[in-house]
Design an enzyme around this catalytic site. Structure first.
Site, PDB file in Angstrom:
ATOM      1  N   MET A   1       0.827  -1.220   0.000  1.00 34.73           N
ATOM      2  CA  MET A   1       0.000   0.000   0.000  1.00 34.73           C
ATOM      3  C   MET A   1       0.864   1.274   0.000  1.00 34.73           C
ATOM      4  O   MET A   1       0.370   2.363   0.270  1.00 34.73           O
ATOM      5  CB  MET A   1      -0.924  -0.008   1.216  1.00 34.73           C
ATOM      6  CG  MET A   1      -1.895  -1.175   1.260  1.00 34.73           C
ATOM      7  SD  MET A   1      -3.191  -1.056   0.027  1.00 34.73           S
ATOM      8  CE  MET A   1      -4.236   0.190   0.785  1.00 34.73           C
ATOM      9  N   GLN A  54       5.976   1.342   9.824  1.00 39.78           N
ATOM     10  CA  GLN A  54       6.425   0.067   9.276  1.00 39.78           C
ATOM     11  C   GLN A  54       7.799   0.243   8.645  1.00 39.78           C
ATOM     12  O   GLN A  54       8.004   1.135   7.831  1.00 39.78           O
ATOM     13  CB  GLN A  54       5.441  -0.451   8.228  1.00 39.78           C
ATOM     14  CG  GLN A  54       5.789  -1.835   7.711  1.00 39.78           C
ATOM     15  CD  GLN A  54       4.767  -2.338   6.709  1.00 39.78           C
ATOM     16  OE1 GLN A  54       4.905  -2.071   5.526  1.00 39.78           O
ATOM     17  NE2 GLN A  54       3.763  -3.053   7.184  1.00 39.78           N
ATOM     18  N   CYS A  84       5.712  -7.638   1.912  1.00 44.16           N
ATOM     19  CA  CYS A  84       5.611  -6.945   0.634  1.00 44.16           C
ATOM     20  C   CYS A  84       6.110  -7.850  -0.494  1.00 44.16           C
ATOM     21  O   CYS A  84       7.237  -8.353  -0.446  1.00 44.16           O
ATOM     22  CB  CYS A  84       6.423  -5.657   0.654  1.00 44.16           C
ATOM     23  SG  CYS A  84       6.331  -4.739  -0.906  1.00 44.16           S
ATOM     24  N   LYS A 126       4.273  -7.997  10.085  1.00 41.44           N
ATOM     25  CA  LYS A 126       3.349  -8.253   8.979  1.00 41.44           C
ATOM     26  C   LYS A 126       4.046  -9.212   8.023  1.00 41.44           C
ATOM     27  O   LYS A 126       5.154  -8.946   7.572  1.00 41.44           O
ATOM     28  CB  LYS A 126       2.992  -6.947   8.259  1.00 41.44           C
ATOM     29  CG  LYS A 126       2.216  -7.119   6.939  1.00 41.44           C
ATOM     30  CD  LYS A 126       0.769  -7.471   7.182  1.00 41.44           C
ATOM     31  CE  LYS A 126       0.032  -7.734   5.867  1.00 41.44           C
ATOM     32  NZ  LYS A 126      -0.046  -6.559   4.979  1.00 41.44           N
ATOM     33  N   ASN A 187      -5.640 -10.818   7.299  1.00 39.67           N
ATOM     34  CA  ASN A 187      -5.591  -9.867   6.198  1.00 39.67           C
ATOM     35  C   ASN A 187      -5.717 -10.622   4.872  1.00 39.67           C
ATOM     36  O   ASN A 187      -5.202 -11.719   4.729  1.00 39.67           O
ATOM     37  CB  ASN A 187      -4.263  -9.094   6.256  1.00 39.67           C
ATOM     38  CG  ASN A 187      -4.049  -8.154   5.086  1.00 39.67           C
ATOM     39  OD1 ASN A 187      -3.025  -8.218   4.424  1.00 39.67           O
ATOM     40  ND2 ASN A 187      -4.993  -7.275   4.831  1.00 39.67           N
ATOM     41  N   GLY A 188      -6.425 -10.012   3.934  1.00 35.43           N
ATOM     42  CA  GLY A 188      -6.547 -10.601   2.606  1.00 35.43           C
ATOM     43  C   GLY A 188      -7.985 -10.805   2.185  1.00 35.43           C
ATOM     44  O   GLY A 188      -8.715 -11.574   2.814  1.00 35.43           O
ATOM     45  N   GLY A 211      -6.935  -3.604   3.484  1.00 33.71           N
ATOM     46  CA  GLY A 211      -5.963  -2.957   2.616  1.00 33.71           C
ATOM     47  C   GLY A 211      -6.623  -2.375   1.393  1.00 33.71           C
ATOM     48  O   GLY A 211      -7.223  -1.297   1.426  1.00 33.71           O
ATOM     49  N   ARG A 212      -6.562  -3.108   0.282  1.00 29.86           N
ATOM     50  CA  ARG A 212      -7.051  -2.600  -1.000  1.00 29.86           C
ATOM     51  C   ARG A 212      -8.534  -2.240  -0.981  1.00 29.86           C
ATOM     52  O   ARG A 212      -8.973  -1.348  -1.720  1.00 29.86           O
ATOM     53  CB  ARG A 212      -6.781  -3.633  -2.095  1.00 29.86           C
ATOM     54  CG  ARG A 212      -5.293  -3.798  -2.441  1.00 29.86           C
ATOM     55  CD  ARG A 212      -5.067  -5.006  -3.333  1.00 29.86           C
ATOM     56  NE  ARG A 212      -5.382  -6.255  -2.648  1.00 29.86           N
ATOM     57  CZ  ARG A 212      -5.693  -7.389  -3.261  1.00 29.86           C
ATOM     58  NH1 ARG A 212      -5.780  -7.430  -4.573  1.00 29.86           N
ATOM     59  NH2 ARG A 212      -5.945  -8.487  -2.555  1.00 29.86           N
TER      60      ARG A 212
END
Length: 325
Positions: A1, A54, A84, A126, A187-188, A211-212
């Site tokens: 992100m 982060q 990432c 993360k 997450n996801g 997130g997205r």
């Protein structure tokens, strides 16, 4: 992100119900700390607490130094990025590339936690489920993290090789949660209040990270919060509220980035907000040619005024006709 979750966007998400927002990924290399890009990413002036930064890198000592540097600048949580999947990050053995080197993971975790402990700053991690599907090691890495003193773990339910394709592995998140005593954040693919509830129930996770799904829809946080507390679906924002939120976001965005960068980096946010709305594609094509913030802001304001009245949208055919007039 990176390039999305800057301070203006984090502020807006927090105002709309996000309990926590992590900064964009910041380089651990001290040589980059004074660069324009990194300086912006580490700018937390006026940000709603708690401030979490982060950090990314592959050198344990450098990561520890970066953690202390950011803690001294106001970070109250340090988050280590081992998730990432972007090529330029993985090519320097950072982000999810670390999942191929568990010995290095252990040294980074120990170095950062040890550096932050005297400062009273907790460290979170993360990560992903593994480098690829043949080498998933999420449970093993999670246990290493807990043993090293990591305070919470966020797990994106994909391998690095998956990037953002396919479906998130909630089975893996569930397996990791079953092994840990520290909080686990799922997450996801969580893009609705109902999906958040299902993921929490299935994985046993302590929280979800969005997130997205928040791109162009920062109110998703209040929708999820409301649903988890009440079991009821919150009404979506009216066009009038959406207009005000976007224009407020643009004002803050322009102040943060300045004229030249602000008008260009705002384009993607505008496109996300307007995606799927009547006439949005043709409007965005024209809007992307505007090269100053004043005219860009006015174009967005006028567009909402054309397609809606008293904060409510005209039917799509009417809105399309008005835009074409």
């Amino acid at each position: 992100m990176a390039g999305v979750t800057d301070r203006p966007f984090r502020q807006l998400c927090k105002k709309l119900g996000a309990g926590y927002a992590v900064s964009e990924m910041a380089a651990s290399n001290p040589k980059l700390w004074d660069s324009v890009k990194t300086s912006r990413r580490l700018n937390h002036d006026g940000e709603i607490a708690p401030i979490s930064v982060q950090i990314a890198g592959a050198d344990p000592a450098m990561m520890a130094e970066a953690a202390v540097f950011n803690a001294n600048k106001g970070a109250r949580i340090i988050d280590i990025n081992m998730g990432c999947p972007v090529k330029k990050v993985c090519n320097v053995a950072s982000g999810s590339a670390l999942l191929r080197h568990e010995d290095l993971i252990a040294r980074i975790l120990d170095a950062v936690v040890s550096a932050c402990a005297p400062l009273g700053v907790p460290v979170t991690l993360k990560t992903r489920t593994g480098w690829d599907r043949e080498s998933r090691n999420a449970v093993r890495v999670a246990k290493m993290a807990e043993n090293a003193g990591i305070s919470a773990l966020t797990l994106h339910g994909r391998t690095r090789a998956d990037l953002y394709t396919g479906e998130a592995e909630y089975d893996t998140i569930r397996a990791v949660k079953a092994e840990l005593d520290i909080p686990v954040i799922a997450n996801g693919d969580i893009d609705s209040p109902e999906k958040a509830r299902r993921v929490l129930d299935y994985t046993g996770a302590d929280a979800v990270m969005i997130g997205r799904a928040a791109q162009g829809r920062p109110w998703i946080f209040r929708e999820i919060d409301h649903y988890l507390r009440t079991g009821e679906t919150l009404a979506p924002p009216s066009y009038g509220e959406m207009r005000e939120l976007l224009l407020e976001h643009l004002d803050d965005h322009y102040r943060f980035y300045g004229e030249h960068t602000g008008v260009r980096t705002a384009r993607k946010h505008i496109g996300w907000y307007l995606d799927g709305l009547p006439g949005a594609d043709s409007f965005c094509a024209r809007m992307n040619l505007i090269d100053n913030t004043r005219d860009q802001w006015r174009a967005v304001s006028d567009w909402f005024d054309i397609i809606s009245r008293d904060g409510e949208p005209y039917p799509a055919p009417v809105a399309e006709a008005l835009l074409a007039a």
